[in-house]
Design an enzyme around this catalytic site. Structure first.
Site, PDB file in Angstrom:
ATOM      1  N   CYS A  58       0.835  -1.201   0.000  1.00 41.37           N
ATOM      2  CA  CYS A  58       0.000   0.000   0.000  1.00 41.37           C
ATOM      3  C   CYS A  58       0.869   1.250   0.000  1.00 41.37           C
ATOM      4  O   CYS A  58       1.838   1.365   0.766  1.00 41.37           O
ATOM      5  CB  CYS A  58      -0.908  -0.006   1.224  1.00 41.37           C
ATOM      6  SG  CYS A  58      -1.937   1.468   1.377  1.00 41.37           S
ATOM      7  N   CYS A  61       1.620   4.230   3.341  1.00 41.48           N
ATOM      8  CA  CYS A  61       2.727   4.284   4.308  1.00 41.48           C
ATOM      9  C   CYS A  61       4.014   3.790   3.648  1.00 41.48           C
ATOM     10  O   CYS A  61       3.981   2.863   2.834  1.00 41.48           O
ATOM     11  CB  CYS A  61       2.434   3.422   5.535  1.00 41.48           C
ATOM     12  SG  CYS A  61       1.041   3.984   6.534  1.00 41.48           S
ATOM     13  N   CYS A 136      -6.456  -0.319   8.416  1.00 44.92           N
ATOM     14  CA  CYS A 136      -5.625   0.868   8.195  1.00 44.92           C
ATOM     15  C   CYS A 136      -5.168   1.404   9.534  1.00 44.92           C
ATOM     16  O   CYS A 136      -5.987   1.635  10.430  1.00 44.92           O
ATOM     17  CB  CYS A 136      -6.400   1.945   7.432  1.00 44.92           C
ATOM     18  SG  CYS A 136      -5.367   3.370   6.989  1.00 44.92           S
ATOM     19  N   CYS A 359       4.861  22.652   4.692  1.00 39.84           N
ATOM     20  CA  CYS A 359       4.652  21.226   4.446  1.00 39.84           C
ATOM     21  C   CYS A 359       5.721  20.677   3.499  1.00 39.84           C
ATOM     22  O   CYS A 359       5.564  19.583   2.964  1.00 39.84           O
ATOM     23  CB  CYS A 359       3.257  20.979   3.870  1.00 39.84           C
ATOM     24  SG  CYS A 359       2.921  21.840   2.320  1.00 39.84           S
TER      25      CYS A 359
END
Length: 401
Positions: A58, A61, A136, A359
């Site tokens: 996935c 992560c 999750c 960010c």
């Protein structure tokens, strides 16, 4: 045989690979792992079992295989490395704030239908294939609880061999759900939407069939609170990823601002910082997105805040030094690319303190170099890992004259 001095993983690179002393990149390794002569990985003390069955397939992560200490070190190193690349030395590099598992309050998933089967999840790393989420470890359980029911709903409203976006946000009233790329045809589809919204207590259900969002369910106006003030929330508007991450960013900005005097919040969004810092003091808030400005302006007026919410594109029309110098402090929270045009004006100003929320450590470091060239010093930096187990890192930098 491998050289015992060079086959040890010594750090994690920006994109998540482990790196040896000689610069060799090895995926899915942790600091202290040893690379065997045949390329196998001999686990070191910082290599742990991933908590999620979908890791590493996935793409949600990238770093579940490293322990908490190594992840905190990675978050700090991302910021330190970016600053060093621009020749910037902070007065203090503070310990990072790391969000815990299962607190992500905002998510954008994909849904795909193949025959009767509907797959919902994040894309595989480096692929467009979807991972059908059975669990999750990052999403707030209130968001993840909708994944299984959404498969049934999408079987009704998602055309064959089509993909849709499933965008979820946690608001004051519950889950705000936006479905993009679906098709609502016939009474059965309409009834399925209404039943789903009622059965799962949604705050709002919005659909976009390609002609813009249409709200199908909203029992009461959807809001999100900032500084105790409820603000009308447009479907899937920007939110900081986690409540605790937002609190950490606000805490650093608040601590930096003078006790008195007007402050400005640039790239203010819905007012995350403007409302948190503006209780009892004048605030100027600027944002280019008209819907966000209108929401903030209405909320501030209802709360009787002393705030001017300005619809202003700070890339094309940044505040000038003459405008900036009227404030006791500036908060700036630009997009990932940074804010060079506005930063150059800040560098020429005399405002005493700037709290820069970022960010993207790389764009922050470039902007920091301009501020320092203008006479500011980077007093301190707090790295923030809101996107746990991800290579995405945020920070707050405090600049003073």
């Amino acid at each position: 045989m491998t050289d015992p001095d060079t086959d040890i993983i010594v750090r994690i690179a920006a994109k998540g690979d482990g790196v040896t002393a000689l610069g060799r990149h090895v995926p899915l390794t942790a600091p202290g792992d040893r690379i065997a002569a045949d390329g196998g990985i001999l686990r070191g003390p910082h290599h742990v079992d991933a908590p999620c069955v979908h890791f590493p397939t996935c793409g949600g992560c990238e770093l579940q295989h490293i322990d908490d200490a190594s992840y905190a070190e990675f978050v700090t190193a991302r910021v330190a490395g970016a600053l060093a690349g621009q020749g910037v030395e902070p007065g203090m590099l503070l310990p990072p704030h790391i969000s815990p598992p299962k607190v992500r309050r905002r998510a954008s998933l994909r849904a795909s239908r193949q025959g009767r089967k509907v797959v919902i999840g994040f894309a595989e790393s480096g692929s467009h294939m979807l991972v059908d989420l059975a669990m999750c470890e990052i999403l707030d359980p209130r968001l993840f609880a909708l994944v299984a029911p959404l498969r049934s709903l999408c079987a009704v409203i998602l055309p064959e061999k089509r993909a849709a976006h499933v965008r979820m946000s946690l608001t004051d009233q519950g889950v705000d759900l936006l479905l993009e790329g679906v098709r609502i045809e016939g009474l059965a589809a309409d009834e399925a939407l209404l039943t789903f919204a009622q059965d799962h207590g949604l705050a709002r259900l919005t659909i976009d069939e390609g002609e813009g969002p249409q709200t199908r369910w909203e029992p009461e106006p959807v809001t999100v609170r900032f500084g105790g003030v409820p603000v009308a929330f447009p479907p899937f508007a920007f939110l900081q990823a986690t409540p605790d991450g937002e609190a950490a960013l606000v805490r650093e900005a608040r601590a930096a601002m003078p006790a008195e005097g007007a402050v400005a919040d640039l790239f203010c969004g819905l007012g995350t910082f403007a409302l948190a810092l503006g209780d009892g003091r004048p605030v100027y808030a600027a944002e280019a997105a008209r819907d966000l400005v209108l929401s903030l302006k209405s909320a501030a007026n209802k709360a009787r805040r002393r705030m001017v919410a300005d619809h202003r594109d700070l890339f094309r029309r940044p505040l000038t030094p003459a405008e900036i110098d009227r404030f006791a402090g500036i908060v700036i929270d630009p997009p990932r690319a940074g804010a060079r045009e506005q930063v150059m004006q800040l560098a020429a100003s005399r405002v005493p303190v700037i709290a820069y929320i970022s960010c993207n450590p790389a764009s922050f470091a470039r902007d920091a170099a301009h501020l320092i060239a203008g006479g500011y010093r980077l007093e301190r930096v707090r790295p923030v890992g809101q996107f746990r187990w991800s290579t995405h890192v945020e920070l707050v930098g405090i600049f003073r004259r």
